[in-house]
Design a protein around this motif. Structure first.
Motif, PDB file in Angstrom:
ATOM      1  N   GLY A  12       0.895  -1.447   0.068  1.00 43.96           N
ATOM      2  CA  GLY A  12      -0.260  -0.225  -0.345  1.00 43.96           C
ATOM      3  C   GLY A  12       1.011   1.190  -0.081  1.00 43.96           C
ATOM      4  N   ARG A  25       0.661   5.864   1.497  1.00 42.31           N
ATOM      5  CA  ARG A  25       0.490   6.591   2.121  1.00 42.31           C
ATOM      6  C   ARG A  25       0.937   8.023   1.217  1.00 42.31           C
ATOM      7  N   ALA A  75      -3.125  10.759   4.512  1.00 43.40           N
ATOM      8  CA  ALA A  75      -3.869   9.565   4.168  1.00 43.40           C
ATOM      9  C   ALA A  75      -3.864   8.167   3.694  1.00 43.40           C
ATOM     10  N   VAL A  76      -3.745   7.317   4.124  1.00 46.17           N
ATOM     11  CA  VAL A  76      -2.842   5.567   4.114  1.00 46.17           C
ATOM     12  C   VAL A  76      -3.851   4.832   3.766  1.00 46.17           C
ATOM     13  N   PHE A  77      -3.777   3.728   2.531  1.00 46.40           N
ATOM     14  CA  PHE A  77      -4.647   2.767   1.617  1.00 46.40           C
ATOM     15  C   PHE A  77      -3.641   1.695   1.747  1.00 46.40           C
ATOM     16  N   SER A 129      -9.731  -2.859   1.535  1.00 44.06           N
ATOM     17  CA  SER A 129     -10.300  -1.610   0.543  1.00 44.06           C
ATOM     18  C   SER A 129     -10.097  -0.885   1.256  1.00 44.06           C
ATOM     19  N   TYR A 130      -9.532  -1.167   3.000  1.00 37.91           N
ATOM     20  CA  TYR A 130      -8.981   0.143   3.999  1.00 37.91           C
ATOM     21  C   TYR A 130      -8.220   1.067   3.583  1.00 37.91           C
ATOM     22  N   PHE A 131      -8.791   2.817   3.559  1.00 40.08           N
ATOM     23  CA  PHE A 131      -8.038   4.091   4.309  1.00 40.08           C
ATOM     24  C   PHE A 131      -8.666   4.375   5.270  1.00 40.08           C
ATOM     25  N   ARG A 132      -7.775   5.332   5.880  1.00 38.08           N
ATOM     26  CA  ARG A 132      -7.751   6.398   6.640  1.00 38.08           C
ATOM     27  C   ARG A 132      -7.428   7.004   5.840  1.00 38.08           C
ATOM     28  N   SER A 156     -11.913   4.344   9.627  1.00 40.32           N
ATOM     29  CA  SER A 156     -11.511   3.969   9.174  1.00 40.32           C
ATOM     30  C   SER A 156     -12.639   4.138   8.345  1.00 40.32           C
ATOM     31  N   ARG A 184     -13.839   2.587   4.508  1.00 38.94           N
ATOM     32  CA  ARG A 184     -13.409   1.484   3.374  1.00 38.94           C
ATOM     33  C   ARG A 184     -13.872   1.022   1.491  1.00 38.94           C
TER      34      ARG A 184
END
Length: 486
Positions: free
Chosen positions: A117, A119, A134-136, A140-143, A154, A156
């Motif tokens: 992934g 960021r 931002a983090v992927f 399918s999670y992202f924060r 989070s 999704r």
């Protein structure tokens, strides 16, 4: 893949549509044993070297944005391909071990080992760890966080059979395309391809970091096979214990949660606050039906350090995420799924939109929404808002041991816009779908300028109920609706 200039969301949509017509193949997980067998601490010791970041040292040439990557290993074994869209078209980002400080591990030099992934960094965003906003990473999670926040809740891409009677699926973002930001734009666009056993999807994220980070999200979903329940714009968080319990946690911290409630706004203008619950018994799904929702979100309203007393975790700085649909989403429900948890690292809360429309093989669904990252989010509500929910025994004068489960005492605090002072004719409107509400009383709270509602609730044993309450002054509704599931 080199698609040339002009590559965009429509291209990813076509890829997802074509992919849905083929059998599902899970992403590659092949990797050396030293990565597969990594411990949590070993994975945390792996560091990306910032001088290898996308657009490192370019400053405003790339709008001030940079991107760094996560190594595969530990729980993050699936290969994620990352591309850059720039003046030369689409260029894949090539993995090389020199990109990482592996914390003393020796990893064989394997071509195209790939990434787990990535960021994204920008000076307008980020918390105590720097300018990352931002983090992927993972399925399918992202924060996302806004300036000065710490990661918590989070997002999704999609929730498949979450909270239903069928096995839950976790589709993956398998490939990303990051558009080179324009100088001075303050915005970066990420395209993503989703793939899973039951569906594929194309996503576009327009990310703008700041005091309120915003993500304009477009999604096109293609059903490979029929699905019983689909959760659109899902949010995932943690609630261990709070003001409303449970009190059996042996914890020096008064509260422990990343979110403390679900906020909802209907097209009719009703605002509802639902405190989160960790029942520690059985999972529970609760549907809040509406048409064309105005918005919903998992919020961390309590921003007071004294509520948590955790110097490292800083739960008072966790973000709130607010979903605002674009266009009419039709009939359906905001569903809240809560399952028991004893560990603070478990995300046991999920909220999402469940459409009523059939989800048969071949169906295509298009959704657009704005995801806003904010602090407590009380400024969204045009009425006074709930600040606390507390529950205890109603046998305060002559307590029994143990307390009777047939008599519970609720205390709900309201503060904010439009509340009158002491002596005003404020009344409570309280109801329950089962059981009995006894003697609701309201009083002014001079310490906060708000109002407090007290009432006893006598439930029907083993009968679920929904409790609703709000405050009025004459015919004028002054507060959002407090809603609780018993």
């Amino acid at each position: 893949m080199n698609a040339g200039g002009g590559f965009g969301f429509g291209h990813v949509r076509n890829i997802a549509r074509d992919l849905a017509a083929r059998p599902y193949r899970p992403p590659a997980e092949t990797m050396p044993d030293v990565l597969r067998d990594m411990t949590y601490d070993q994975y945390r010791a792996v560091r990306f070297r910032p001088d290898h970041a996308l657009w490192a040292g370019e400053g405003e040439g790339s709008g001030g944005f940079t991107a760094q990557f996560f190594h595969r290993g530990f729980l993050y074994r699936r290969l994620v391909r990352v591309n850059v869209i720039g003046p030369d078209g689409v260029v894949p980002v090539a993995y090389h071990p020199d990109m990482f400080d592996l914390g003393g591990l020796t990893v064989p030099d394997i071509p195209d080992l790939g990434f787990a992934g990535f960021r994204i960094h920008h000076a307008a965003g980020g918390g105590s760890t720097g300018d990352e906003f931002a983090v992927f990473l993972g399925a399918s999670y992202f924060r996302l966080i806004a300036s000065g926040q710490e990661y918590g809740v989070s997002g999704r891409g999609i929730a498949v059979e979450t909270g239903s009677d069928r096995p839950e699926e976790f589709p993956d973002f398998t490939e990303f395309w990051i558009e080179r930001p324009a100088p001075g734009s303050g915005e970066v666009t990420v395209l993503a391809l989703l793939d899973g056993p039951s569906l594929t999807g194309a996503y576009r994220f327009r990310l703008r970091p700041g005091a309120r980070t915003k993500a304009e999200i477009d999604a096109a979903l293609f059903m490979r096979r029929a699905v019983g329940q689909l959760g659109v714009a899902p949010l995932t968080s943690m609630f261990l214990h709070g003001e409303n319990g449970p009190r059996s946690f042996d914890d020096f911290r008064p509260e422990m949660h990343d979110s403390d409630g679900l906020l909802m706004a209907s097209a009719r203008g009703e605002w509802t606050w639902r405190p989160l619950v960790n029942g520690r018994a059985t999972p529970r799904s609760t549907d809040y039906r509406m048409k064309d929702p105005r918005g919903f979100g998992l919020m961390q309203r309590d921003r007071d350090f004294g509520s948590y007393l955790d110097v490292q975790a800083m739960h008072e700085r966790r973000p709130s995420l607010w979903v605002e649909p674009r266009g009419g989403w039709g009939d359906g429900a905001v569903q809240l799924y809560e399952f028991p948890s004893l560990e603070e690292y478990n995300d046991n809360i999920v909220a999402y939109w469940v459409p009523d429309r059939p989800l048969e093989a071949g169906a295509v669904l298009d959704y657009g929404y704005t995801l806003t990252v904010m602090d407590g989010g009380t400024e969204l509500v045009p009425l006074a808002h709930v600040t606390a929910t507390r529950i205890g025994s109603a046998e305060r004068l002559r307590p029994t041991v143990p307390p009777s489960p047939e008599r519970r005492f609720f205390v709900v605090d309201f503060e904010g816009k439009g509340l009158p002072g002491h002596g005003a004719g404020v009344s409570a409107e309280v109801s329950a779908t089962a059981g009995q509400v006894v003697e609701p009383v309201v009083e002014h709270v001079p310490q906060t300028g708000g109002w407090r509602l007290y009432f006893e609730y006598r439930p029907e044993l083993d009968v679920p109920a929904q409790l609703d309450a709000r405050l009025r002054e004459g015919e004028r509704v002054m507060t959002e609706t407090w809603r609780y599931s018993w």
